[in-house]
Design a protein around this motif. Structure first.
Motif, short mmCIF file in Angstrom:
data_model
loop_
_atom_site.label_atom_id
_atom_site.label_comp_id
_atom_site.label_asym_id
_atom_site.label_seq_id
_atom_site.Cartn_x
_atom_site.Cartn_y
_atom_site.Cartn_z
N ARG A 341 -14.10 -12.50 19.81
CA ARG A 341 -13.34 -12.12 21.00
C ARG A 341 -14.09 -11.09 21.84
O ARG A 341 -14.13 -11.17 23.07
N ASP A 346 -13.08 -10.38 25.49
CA ASP A 346 -11.68 -10.03 25.25
C ASP A 346 -11.61 -8.80 24.34
O ASP A 346 -11.38 -8.90 23.13
N HIS A 348 -9.36 -6.31 24.26
CA HIS A 348 -8.02 -6.06 23.73
C HIS A 348 -7.73 -6.97 22.54
O HIS A 348 -7.18 -6.53 21.51
N GLY A 349 -8.11 -8.25 22.64
CA GLY A 349 -7.93 -9.17 21.52
C GLY A 349 -8.78 -8.77 20.32
O GLY A 349 -8.36 -8.92 19.17
#
Length: 442
Positions: A341, A346, A348-349
């Motif tokens: 991720r 990503d 935050h993921g």
């Protein structure tokens, strides 16, 4: 005074690489930084080398490595128009090379030499048929005779060293492994034994070599780690141990991806997956997770997502059959999800997956807990969650004084650097004050 001759070989390689003088210098500095070698090359140095000045040996190694990385193949001293190191000897056999490697690693006086060993992206990785053939010389022993009792002792000792590594880090455990390898395992490899015992001992030695290489990575000795990994591949071939062969290739991929060499990491991860015959679900998850991380770092989003889905499916099947310690587990899978991720943008993921990884990781993995909590804190700060990052860093520091690990030390160094701009915040200031009194365990 004799006039120096221009270095046509280096000039040709520079043209082939399509590099400027400054780009070659930058490549040299990066390779040196990885190896802990203090060097500050610039375009004026490159200009002098091209006109015939010979750089010192440690810089010559870095020149070859930088060009090898750029060109994707091994560049030799002769090709670069540079003299090789004096006193080079023939490549030793499997056991002799293992003894030489272990003896050098046992000697505290050799630490600076070992640390100067370079990670080589163009290292030739022997295929399965090559390693099976290469270890044939180990078969003949003389004098000492061993049985399965000695094999079991090596296996158990390797497990104990691994436990110490998990708890206290590679700097604590690796000297034990090197000493045991030289004084006990090498004589066993030369001993007389029935064929099944001989193969079992080669397999046990291969596991120990792999573990020792992994601990060298933990300390940041990447050239040394590659040497151990290559010996592990040879020994695995002699024992026809596909599992350790594939595990070692995967370990080499982990080393490459951690250093930022995504393409090389994917090549090694793919080789490990290809060489694994009839992999069970846990082994499949183990291999697919690494392929996913490497593919993501290499920029292949489609492949990365496919591999991580495959790893998740395989892990679900594995977990339904029990949860053995010392194997690929949900914490490791969530770490790979986090890395995929993050590489794909990503953050935050990635934080969510790291939080889950930390939640399910067994407490016996103290060194891993320090590293993963610190990594989580770095990413929390990256998205602006300062208070959460401070809390997570404090949790990492709770275990840090007991761990002797180069990778943990690097995470704590990152903490000092990243928290410094936030010292007006009371919590950040308190964290900085706490970490100022901590030093890497010697």
């Amino acid at each position: 005074m004799a006039e120096r001759e221009a270095n046509e070989g280096l000039s040709r390689l520079l043209r082939e690489a399509d590099w400027t003088y400054g780009q070659l210098a930058a490549g040299i500095n990066r390779a040196g930084s990885e190896a802990g070698v203090s060097v500050r090359a610039d375009k004026s140095n490159v200009s002098k080398w091209l006109t015939g000045t010979t750089p010192v040996q440690k810089v010559r190694l870095l020149v070859l490595e930088a060009l090898s990385r750029r060109l994707g193949r091994q560049v030799t001293y002769a090709e670069a128009g540079l003299p090789g190191p004096k006193g080079e000897e023939a490549v030793p056999g499997t056991v002799e090379g293992l003894v030489d490697l272990g003896r050098a690693d046992m000697d505290p006086a050799r630490r600076s030499v070992l640390g100067a060993g370079l990670y080589s992206i163009a290292l030739t990785i022997p295929g399965w048929p090559d390693v099976v053939e290469r270890a044939e010389a180990v078969k003949k022993g003389r004098g000492l005779r061993i049985g399965f009792g000695e094999v079991d002792m090596v296996v158990q000792m390797t497990e104990k060293v691994s436990e110490i590594d998990d708890q206290y880090g590679g700097r604590t455990a690796r000297p034990l492994a090197a000493t045991f390898m030289v004084n006990t395992v090498a004589p066993y490899l030369r001993a007389e034994a029935p064929e099944d015992v001989r193969k079992a001992m080669l397999s046990a030695a291969s596991d120990l070599c792999y573990l020792t290489g992994y601990m060298a990575v933990d300390e940041g000795l990447h050239g040394l780690a590659q040497s151990y990994y290559l010996k592990a591949l040879e020994l695995a071939g002699g024992s026809e141990d596909h599992l350790t062969y594939c595990t070692t290739l995967r370990g080499m991929s982990v080393q490459a991806v951690d250093l930022g060499h995504g393409q090389d990491a994917l090549r090694l991860a793919d080789a490990a997956a290809t060489a694994s015959p009839k992999a069970g679900p846990r082994m499949l998850a183990f291999l697919k997770g690494q392929q996913a991380h490497a593919a993501a770092q290499d920029g292949n989003r489609t492949a990365a997502l496919r591999f991580i889905r495959d790893a998740e499916v395989a892990m679900e099947r594995a977990e339904s059959r029990g949860k053995p310690l010392g194997s690929y587990d949900p914490a490791a899978l969530n770490y790979h999800v986090a890395q995929v991720r993050y590489e794909l943008g990503d953050t935050h993921g990635s934080i969510e997956a790291l939080q889950e990884s930390n939640r399910v990781r067994f407490s016996v993995y103290r060194r891993g807990n320090v590293r993963m909590r610190a990594l989580l804190a770095e990413r929390q700060l990256e998205v602006g969650h300062l208070e959460e990052a401070v809390k997570t860093w404090h949790e990492a520091l709770d275990d840090y004084p007991l761990v002797r690990s180069g990778r943990a030390d690097q995470r704590v160094a990152n903490m000092r650097r990243m928290i410094r701009p936030h010292l007006r915040h009371h919590g950040a200031a308190a964290l900085f004050e706490r970490v100022q009194h901590m030093r890497p365990a010697i």
